[in-house]
Motif scaffolding. Structure first.
Motif, PDB file in Angstrom:
ATOM      1  N   LEU A  87       0.808  -1.217   0.000  1.00 44.06           N
ATOM      2  CA  LEU A  87       0.000   0.000   0.000  1.00 44.06           C
ATOM      3  C   LEU A  87       0.843   1.269   0.000  1.00 44.06           C
ATOM      4  O   LEU A  87       0.349   2.349  -0.330  1.00 44.06           O
ATOM      5  CB  LEU A  87      -0.927   0.006   1.233  1.00 44.06           C
ATOM      6  N   LEU A  88       2.123   1.160   0.427  1.00 47.24           N
ATOM      7  CA  LEU A  88       2.990   2.335   0.497  1.00 47.24           C
ATOM      8  C   LEU A  88       4.231   2.101  -0.339  1.00 47.24           C
ATOM      9  O   LEU A  88       4.734   0.968  -0.418  1.00 47.24           O
ATOM     10  CB  LEU A  88       3.374   2.633   1.949  1.00 47.24           C
ATOM     11  N   PRO A  89       4.798   3.168  -0.942  1.00 47.19           N
ATOM     12  CA  PRO A  89       6.043   2.991  -1.719  1.00 47.19           C
ATOM     13  C   PRO A  89       7.222   2.752  -0.793  1.00 47.19           C
ATOM     14  O   PRO A  89       7.228   3.130   0.372  1.00 47.19           O
ATOM     15  CB  PRO A  89       6.163   4.312  -2.474  1.00 47.19           C
ATOM     16  N   TRP A  90       8.249   2.093  -1.332  1.00 49.80           N
ATOM     17  CA  TRP A  90       9.464   1.808  -0.560  1.00 49.80           C
ATOM     18  C   TRP A  90      10.312   3.064  -0.469  1.00 49.80           C
ATOM     19  O   TRP A  90      10.453   3.837  -1.414  1.00 49.80           O
ATOM     20  CB  TRP A  90      10.250   0.690  -1.227  1.00 49.80           C
ATOM     21  N   SER A  91      10.884   3.271   0.735  1.00 50.32           N
ATOM     22  CA  SER A  91      11.865   4.345   0.937  1.00 50.32           C
ATOM     23  C   SER A  91      12.766   3.937   2.076  1.00 50.32           C
ATOM     24  O   SER A  91      12.395   3.122   2.926  1.00 50.32           O
ATOM     25  CB  SER A  91      11.161   5.670   1.240  1.00 50.32           C
ATOM     26  N   ALA A 116       9.943 -10.924  -0.014  1.00 46.32           N
ATOM     27  CA  ALA A 116      10.936 -10.048  -0.652  1.00 46.32           C
ATOM     28  C   ALA A 116      10.221  -8.860  -1.281  1.00 46.32           C
ATOM     29  O   ALA A 116       9.113  -9.008  -1.814  1.00 46.32           O
ATOM     30  CB  ALA A 116      11.724 -10.799  -1.715  1.00 46.32           C
ATOM     31  N   GLN A 117      10.842  -7.671  -1.173  1.00 38.99           N
ATOM     32  CA  GLN A 117      10.292  -6.453  -1.760  1.00 38.99           C
ATOM     33  C   GLN A 117      11.134  -6.068  -2.978  1.00 38.99           C
ATOM     34  O   GLN A 117      12.347  -5.891  -2.878  1.00 38.99           O
ATOM     35  CB  GLN A 117      10.317  -5.323  -0.728  1.00 38.99           C
ATOM     36  N   LEU A 118      10.488  -5.977  -4.151  1.00 35.07           N
ATOM     37  CA  LEU A 118      11.148  -5.542  -5.382  1.00 35.07           C
ATOM     38  C   LEU A 118      10.621  -4.160  -5.749  1.00 35.07           C
ATOM     39  O   LEU A 118       9.410  -3.887  -5.644  1.00 35.07           O
ATOM     40  CB  LEU A 118      10.859  -6.523  -6.526  1.00 35.07           C
ATOM     41  N   ASP A 119      11.553  -3.279  -6.174  1.00 39.10           N
ATOM     42  CA  ASP A 119      11.099  -1.947  -6.556  1.00 39.10           C
ATOM     43  C   ASP A 119      10.538  -1.967  -7.979  1.00 39.10           C
ATOM     44  O   ASP A 119      10.434  -3.030  -8.613  1.00 39.10           O
ATOM     45  CB  ASP A 119      12.234  -0.927  -6.410  1.00 39.10           C
ATOM     46  N   ALA A 120      10.176  -0.810  -8.484  1.00 37.54           N
ATOM     47  CA  ALA A 120       9.531  -0.735  -9.803  1.00 37.54           C
ATOM     48  C   ALA A 120      10.462  -1.177 -10.928  1.00 37.54           C
ATOM     49  O   ALA A 120       9.999  -1.539 -12.014  1.00 37.54           O
ATOM     50  CB  ALA A 120       9.036   0.692 -10.061  1.00 37.54           C
ATOM     51  N   ARG A 121      11.801  -1.197 -10.696  1.00 36.78           N
ATOM     52  CA  ARG A 121      12.751  -1.646 -11.728  1.00 36.78           C
ATOM     53  C   ARG A 121      13.043  -3.136 -11.623  1.00 36.78           C
ATOM     54  O   ARG A 121      13.797  -3.675 -12.406  1.00 36.78           O
ATOM     55  CB  ARG A 121      14.059  -0.870 -11.589  1.00 36.78           C
ATOM     56  N   GLY A 122      12.480  -3.811 -10.612  1.00 40.36           N
ATOM     57  CA  GLY A 122      12.748  -5.229 -10.429  1.00 40.36           C
ATOM     58  C   GLY A 122      13.971  -5.486  -9.574  1.00 40.36           C
ATOM     59  O   GLY A 122      14.469  -6.614  -9.534  1.00 40.36           O
ATOM     60  N   HIS A 180       2.512   1.740 -10.041  1.00 37.47           N
ATOM     61  CA  HIS A 180       3.687   1.108 -10.640  1.00 37.47           C
ATOM     62  C   HIS A 180       4.946   1.314  -9.806  1.00 37.47           C
ATOM     63  O   HIS A 180       5.771   0.414  -9.671  1.00 37.47           O
ATOM     64  CB  HIS A 180       3.899   1.655 -12.052  1.00 37.47           C
ATOM     65  N   ASP A 181       5.088   2.517  -9.197  1.00 35.08           N
ATOM     66  CA  ASP A 181       6.319   2.784  -8.446  1.00 35.08           C
ATOM     67  C   ASP A 181       6.318   2.119  -7.073  1.00 35.08           C
ATOM     68  O   ASP A 181       7.287   2.249  -6.331  1.00 35.08           O
ATOM     69  CB  ASP A 181       6.524   4.291  -8.304  1.00 35.08           C
ATOM     70  N   TYR A 182       5.229   1.444  -6.678  1.00 33.77           N
ATOM     71  CA  TYR A 182       5.201   0.754  -5.388  1.00 33.77           C
ATOM     72  C   TYR A 182       5.906  -0.587  -5.445  1.00 33.77           C
ATOM     73  O   TYR A 182       6.145  -1.213  -4.423  1.00 33.77           O
ATOM     74  CB  TYR A 182       3.755   0.542  -4.941  1.00 33.77           C
ATOM     75  N   GLY A 183       6.202  -1.093  -6.609  1.00 31.28           N
ATOM     76  CA  GLY A 183       6.960  -2.330  -6.755  1.00 31.28           C
ATOM     77  C   GLY A 183       6.111  -3.584  -6.580  1.00 31.28           C
ATOM     78  O   GLY A 183       4.888  -3.566  -6.728  1.00 31.28           O
ATOM     79  N   VAL A 184       6.802  -4.669  -6.229  1.00 35.55           N
ATOM     80  CA  VAL A 184       6.161  -5.988  -6.123  1.00 35.55           C
ATOM     81  C   VAL A 184       6.641  -6.646  -4.840  1.00 35.55           C
ATOM     82  O   VAL A 184       7.825  -6.574  -4.493  1.00 35.55           O
ATOM     83  CB  VAL A 184       6.508  -6.879  -7.333  1.00 35.55           C
ATOM     84  N   ILE A 185       5.727  -7.318  -4.136  1.00 32.76           N
ATOM     85  CA  ILE A 185       6.098  -8.136  -2.982  1.00 32.76           C
ATOM     86  C   ILE A 185       5.974  -9.597  -3.384  1.00 32.76           C
ATOM     87  O   ILE A 185       4.984  -9.998  -4.004  1.00 32.76           O
ATOM     88  CB  ILE A 185       5.232  -7.811  -1.749  1.00 32.76           C
TER      89      ILE A 185
END
Length: 752
Positions: A87-91, A116-122, A180-185
């Motif tokens: 729900l929140l972007p990674w920082s 695992a947390q992946l950012d929008a670039r993988g 999209h910028d929140y990435g993938v879990i």
């Protein structure tokens, strides 16, 4: 009168006519019966087969669809938990918050072993695992990995099933963020947790369920070893037929892993494309059909034999002298047997018909009475069987609950934990054991009442004593719930069994305190004619009018499951019937209830002060008194041995009386107590073993029995022998109290 044999030339033609008529009637009768039975049996067998198969198909398909739905829900719940982390972007500033949320997810969802947390670039930003060190900012590139690509494209990705170390089944679940910028879990899910779902599915006696993935590999099975061996089920006919390109029916006859034929049904787990199969051995599935065929065959043979004999009898009756037929019918008529017939021949056959009509009238009257009695008795038996089935099912359920809890708590004790946590788990184990003991004691009370081995001891006593005990016993429990308990004393005297009446009132007050959330409970008495009515009022939820009779049945509970055992009012009802006391219930839904028991009232009597009983010291365990424990169960012997030694006794354990005598011969002191199980090896009973030891040692050694058998016959034998009997399971406090009581009895007897 001349007979037909006396007619000239009547011998030979009569015998020829008789032979033809005899064969004709026998053949016609047997053929008609045979055709009717064969036709009826074939039709019955066909419909039985069709109905049985359709029923089994519906049951198996329903079980498979239910299991598939639960597995889908299991995956959806994991997906829902993981979705919160996107729900929140990674920082960098929120790394600790994300790590906290990830650890909480691992605790809440045991099936997830790694996140695992992946950012929008993988790129991998963070990884937490149950089995490995956490990794921060590894920057590993997963931009071309199908997990990342398909999660970004489809929002969610369900990976194929794979096996870690070739044994444990896993799958990968990935969820993309809302932006999209929140990435993938990405999470790794251990599929062994699905085993609990399929292990609970039971179809018939030997039916079972299992789950395979899209490639036919086993994911879940009641035999977990098959899953851990990465068993490939794709070669089974039912698995091949369940593939999407196949158009086979959802239920078919196939084979299991051992090559035995089974009736199989399946359902698809959406959206994972897994399949749940429910298999039932063909032998069990078609057992009713085989039984029907066997019954039909036996009935056909019996009917053919009966038809042949009946044909012989009827054909013979057509050719024997008419006078003999008339005399036989008269004798049968005097015996109240026969049926109505109509013959218009104006000869002896018409007279025979009249006699049969007289018998038919009497037989009809007799059958009318008999059929009514049979129907009434059948209804009574059906009601008794239904009540017994409900009783056993409820008892089994309530016994499994604490057993299930015990298994879970004991499993936790195998792992490492802090001392405080271990003490908490031990306390919960004690609570589960207490719940089991409470249920066993209640079942034992029901058994005693149904067996009629409980004899009331009727005395006259002031009801104030009973009310004082109610006040003392339940004031603390009511105060803990924030209730007001008011006990109004009375100077009246009643005639009853004090202990049994106390049990009745205690059960009513206990129920009132248990089911009343707010308000008060009032206990008091009213004079009603020659009776004193003891009343228990509460401000609880009340009892609906249509359930006021049902609550006196076994295991019937109102409200949430787990509120009591549902046996208290059943015991009250049986005790009131035993004491000939009437019990009444008046209740207003939402306002409260009043339970009352009518007890015969007697004139008050002057109370005689009781002199204090002389004190008898308990047996001092420090003297290392020898206690002999006899049981053929090694686990029971080990438990009793540890318990008695912790109390300071010297212990001798044995499985038979011969072993006990041999052990006593090696000791330097005689035994001070004998504790024996009732059912021992070799067909001996505990009573026989205790008597044999007493005779061999020439001493009246204190003794008591312990048994898990609650049959009425055992209760009668123990009472007749004079030995005290404890029913397993026995808690340590009750066992020690019995030891002290029995040994104190011996001391008192010796002093006199």
């Amino acid at each position: 009168m001349k007979s037909f044999a006396d007619e000239p030339g009547g011998g030979s033609p009569s015998r020829g006519f008789r032979g033809q008529l005899f064969r004709k009637y026998v053949a016609m009768f047997v053929t008609a019966v045979c055709l009717a039975l064969v036709t009826g049996g074939a039709v019955d067998i066909w419909f039985t087969y069709d109905e049985q198969k359709a029923l089994l198909v519906r049951i198996q398909r329903g079980e498979a669809e239910s299991a598939a739905s639960r597995i889908s829900q299991f995956v959806k719940e994991i997906e829902g938990h993981m979705a919160w982390a996107t729900l929140l972007p990674w920082s960098a500033s929120m790394s600790e918050t994300w790590r906290f949320d990830a650890m909480r997810l691992l605790r809440q969802v045991p099936a997830v072993t790694e996140l695992a947390q992946l950012d929008a670039r993988g790129r991998e930003l963070f990884r937490v695992s149950r089995h490995a060190m956490d990794v921060i900012a590894s920057e590993a590139d997963y931009s071309r990995d199908p997990v990342f690509v398909q999660a970004i494209a489809n929002h969610v990705f369900y990976g194929p099933v794979y096996f870690v170390d070739g044994s444990e089944p896993y799958m990968t679940l990935a969820i993309a963020g809302t932006r999209h910028d929140y990435g993938v879990i990405v999470g790794k899910v251990n599929l062994k947790f699905i085993w609990e779902v399929v292990s609970r599915i039971r179809v018939g006696k030997d039916g079972y369920a299992y789950v395979v993935d899209a490639n036919g590999r086993l994911i879940a099975h009641p035999d977990i070893s098959l899953v851990l061996r990465n068993t490939d089920m794709s070669g089974l006919p039912q698995v091949r037929a369940a593939r999407p390109r196949q158009t086979a029916d959802q239920s078919l006859v196939a084979v299991d892993l051992r090559g035995k034929p089974v009736l199989s049904a399946h359902a698809t787990v959406i959206p994972l494309n897994w399949r749940v199969f429910v298999d039932l051995p063909v032998g069990e599935a078609y057992a009713p059909l085989y039984n029907s065929i066997m019954r039909s065959a036996v009935l056909l043979l019996a009917a053919l034999a009966l038809a042949f004999l009946a044909g012989l009898f009827l054909a013979r009756q057509m050719v024997v002298p008419v006078r003999a037929l008339h005399n036989g019918a008269v004798r049968i008529g005097r015996g109240d047997l026969g049926h109505r017939i109509s013959i218009q021949t104006s000869d002896e056959l018409e007279a025979l018909g009249d006699e049969f009509n007289k018998m038919a009238a009497r037989l009809q009257e007799s059958y009318a009475t008999l059929e009514g009695k049979v129907e009434e008795r059948t209804r009574q038996l059906e009601h008794a069987n239904l009540a017994k089935s409900r009783f056993l099912a409820a008892a089994s359920h309530d016994l499994r609950q604490p057993l299930h809890a015990l298994g879970l708590f004991i499993a936790q004790l195998h792992g490492r934990m802090r001392a405080g946590e271990r003490r908490r788990i031990v306390a919960r184990i004690d609570a589960a054991l207490s719940a089991m003991n409470e249920l066993f004691n209640a079942l034992l009370d029901i058994s005693k009442l149904d067996a009629g081995v409980l004899s009331p001891s009727i005395t006259e006593f002031p009801v104030a004593k009973l009310l004082e005990r109610v006040d003392t016993t339940f004031t603390g429990a009511a105060r803990e719930k924030g209730l007001s308990l008011r006990v109004i004393s009375s100077s009246a005297w009643v005639r009853s069994d004090f202990i049994l009446l106390e049990r009745i009132v205690f059960n009513l007050v206990s129920n009132a305190v248990r089911y009343t959330s707010t308000g008060s409970v009032v206990v008091g008495c009213r004079n009603r004619g020659d009776n004193l009515r003891i009343e228990v009022w509460d401000t609880g939820p009340g009892v609906p009018q249509d359930q006021q009779q049902n609550i006196f049945g076994e295991f019937y509970r109102l409200g949430a499951p787990g509120a009591g055992l549902g046996l208290g009012l059943a015991i009250v009802d049986r005790l009131c019937r035993l004491l000939d006391h009437s019990v009444r219930l008046t209740s207003i839904l939402g306002k409260g209830s009043c339970f009352s028991v009518a007890v015969p009232r007697v004139a008050a009597q002057p109370e005689i002060g009781e002199s204090p009983a002389p004190a008898h010291p308990l047996i001092d365990a420090s003297d290392r008194n020898l206690v002999v424990v006899i049981d053929d169960d090694p686990l029971v012997l080990e438990g009793m041995c540890g318990l008695f030694r912790s109390w300071g006794y010297h212990l001798l354990v044995a499985g038979t009386d011969d072993e006990a005598l041999a052990g006593i011969a090696d000791c330097d002191r005689p035994p001070a107590l004998i504790v024996s199980d009732y059912h021992l090896s070799g067909g001996k009973t505990g009573i026989e073993v205790i008597e044999a030891l007493r005779r061999a040692l020439s001493a009246e050694i204190p003794a008591f029995l312990v048994s898990g058998d609650t049959s009425p016959e055992l209760l009668r034998q123990a009472r007749a022998s004079g030995y005290h009997l404890l029913h397993k399971p026995v808690d340590a406090m009750t066992l020690r109290a019995m030891v002290s009581y029995v040994m104190r009895e011996q001391q008192v007897a010796g002093a006199h």
